[in-house]
Write a protein that holds these residues in place. Structure first.
Motif, short mmCIF file in Angstrom:
data_model
loop_
_atom_site.label_atom_id
_atom_site.label_comp_id
_atom_site.label_asym_id
_atom_site.label_seq_id
_atom_site.Cartn_x
_atom_site.Cartn_y
_atom_site.Cartn_z
N UNK A 297 0.86 -1.19 0.00
CA UNK A 297 0.00 0.00 0.00
C UNK A 297 0.89 1.23 0.00
N UNK A 298 0.53 2.22 -0.79
CA UNK A 298 1.31 3.46 -0.88
C UNK A 298 0.35 4.64 -1.01
N UNK A 299 0.92 5.84 -0.92
CA UNK A 299 0.12 7.05 -1.06
C UNK A 299 -0.08 7.72 0.28
N UNK A 300 -1.28 7.61 0.85
CA UNK A 300 -1.58 8.22 2.14
C UNK A 300 -1.31 7.30 3.31
N UNK A 301 -0.87 6.09 3.04
CA UNK A 301 -0.50 5.13 4.09
C UNK A 301 0.51 4.16 3.51
N UNK A 302 1.20 3.43 4.39
CA UNK A 302 2.21 2.48 3.92
C UNK A 302 3.46 3.21 3.49
N UNK A 303 3.71 3.28 2.20
CA UNK A 303 4.85 4.01 1.64
C UNK A 303 4.37 5.42 1.31
N UNK A 304 4.93 6.41 1.99
CA UNK A 304 4.41 7.78 1.93
C UNK A 304 5.51 8.74 1.51
N UNK A 305 5.16 9.71 0.69
CA UNK A 305 6.09 10.78 0.31
C UNK A 305 5.84 12.00 1.19
N UNK A 306 6.92 12.66 1.62
CA UNK A 306 6.78 13.83 2.49
C UNK A 306 8.03 14.69 2.40
N UNK A 307 7.93 15.91 2.92
CA UNK A 307 9.08 16.82 2.90
C UNK A 307 10.14 16.43 3.92
N UNK A 308 9.75 15.69 4.96
CA UNK A 308 10.69 15.33 6.01
C UNK A 308 10.29 14.01 6.63
N UNK A 309 11.26 13.36 7.25
CA UNK A 309 11.00 12.10 7.96
C UNK A 309 11.76 12.14 9.28
#
Length: 434
Positions: A297-309
């Protein structure tokens, strides 16, 4: 001599790290080396605008005020207790950047301070108008999309630059862009492109798109559709998730969800990844490990893209994370990072230009020569066509960094960072000079 040595230390070059955690290859960008950042952040470097001169330190003392406006919002409780927002979300990042700005400012007779306003949009407009009249020309805005537009229109023509850290809506950078707004938070288009590049690089090109019923969910789904066309992905099927999930806190609530999600996912066309578009994070976390067939699952859950971690350790990130945690007793969230960058933009401009003149600083920030180091391994800067900060995007799971986009093999004629988000030839923004 001591002053010159201190200033030399404050301008040590930023250690450039890998663009991707997997292959330790730097981002394929033509951007120039990062500009100077505070000594406390170990991020300084000479930029195209030139080094700081020690002779400038004898000038009169300058004071810079940064205003943080935070809209009171009524939000549903997050699905996980781990995601309960802190009261100082965003503000904490700005406070750290004020400390960093003042670290360098001590050598340059510069002082930075942070003012904070909370309230509804009308209260924030009134308070910000008074603050701008008193000299607070740089405003960090944590506002919902429509509130941001109303706020920006109310301050149009006034000596103020607004840094958007609260809304990723792509339309704010495009058809609804405003000339007095710069966007630190990455747009939905940037985040979708970053994730799409990684999925295509992994050779997982076939996606089942699940999106929520709210308008913002459908706009986010549009970003994934655009990213699929842009990078060679294929959305094999789309499903709108409308089913209520019941009370997440009630006993047995998980059993209801455990039945709902597999049933909803039955009979889907063959796919590599389930891509969930849930802009409000109201249901996406129900999907990992509950799909009918085993798929990531990706997108808003699982594998997520963001500006920081909060687990990022590259490019000096470890000491940056530790400094934030010492100051705030919690981990840094993306909005904290975005607010830190916005405040550092002001500090970088003040360091380079050695003036508090708003027109000079604003013109420099908007210029092609402006850059700010941001613990991303490359210089970050603003796009001239819509005011969006170009930057690498983190792709990760809740616990760890997985990769950093742009990925290898995705090329651009000027900067590969511009493969993420809306590029100049396709922009709908008319407020910025083309």
């Amino acid at each position: 001599m001591a002053l010159s040595i201190s200033l030399l230390l404050a301008s040590l070059a930023l250690a450039v790290g890998p663009a991707r955690a997997e292959d330790a290859t730097p981002p394929q960008t033509t951007a120039a080396p990062p500009a100077a950042a505070p000594a406390a952040a170990s991020q300084g470097a000479e930029s195209k605008s030139g080094p700081v001169s020690s002779s400038d330190a004898s000038q009169k003392k300058l004071t810079f005020s940064v205003l943080y406006v935070k809209q009171n919002r009524t939000k549903d409780l997050p699905l996980s207790m781990l995601d309960l927002p802190a009261k100082d979300d965003g503000i904490a990042g700005a406070k750290l950047a004020i400390e960093d700005n003042n670290t360098t400012g001590r050598f340059l007779n510069q002082t930075f301070k942070l003012d904070v306003l909370n309230g509804d949009v009308d209260e924030l407009i009134k308070g910000a108008t008074e603050k701008v009249a008193a000299g607070d020309s740089f405003i960090i805005a944590d506002l919902e999309p429509d509130a941001l537009l109303k706020f920006a229109d109310a301050l149009a023509g006034k000596p103020a630059v607004i840094f958007n850290v609260g809304s990723p809506d792509t339309r704010l950078r495009e058809e609804d862009c405003r000339a007095n707004v710069l966007h630190i938070a990455p747009s939905h288009a940037m985040l979708a492109d970053a994730l799409a590049q990684y999925l295509v690089w992994k050779k997982w090109p076939n996606w089942l798109l699940v999106y929520g019923p709210r308008p913002e969910d459908k706009l986010l789904a549009d970003s994934y559709r655009h990213a699929a066309k842009k990078f060679g992905g294929k959305i094999v099927e789309e499903r709108e998730f409308k089913e209520p999930t019941g009370s997440r806190r009630a006993d047995g609530g998980f059993e209801q969800v455990q039945q709902q999600i597999p049933t909803f996912m039955q009979g889907a066309k063959d796919h590599d990844v389930v891509l969930v578009a849930d802009a409000g994070n109201l249901f996406a976390d129900y999907f990992p490990y509950r799909t009918w067939i085993p798929r990531p699952v990706a997108g808003s859950a699982g594998l997520v893209a963001s500006s920081w971690h909060p687990a990022l350790e590259l490019w000096g990130g470890t000491q940056f994370q530790h400094r934030f945690k010492r100051l705030n007793s919690r981990n840094m969230r993306p909005i904290d990072y975005d607010a830190w960058v916005a405040t550092r933009v002001v500090g970088e401009a003040a360091t380079r230009k050695q003036t508090s003149d708003f027109k000079v600083l604003s013109s420099f920030i908007h210029s092609p020569g402006f850059e700010v180091a941001a613990f991303k391994g490359v210089a970050t800067s603003f796009r001239s066509w819509n005011g969006q900060l170009r930057q690498p995007i983190i792709v990760g799971t809740p616990k760890l960094l997985v990769s950093v986009s742009p990925q290898q093999g995705f090329l651009h004629q000027s900067s590969v960072l511009d493969t993420l988000g809306i590029d100049k030839p396709e922009t709908k923004c008319k407020a910025y000079t083309q």
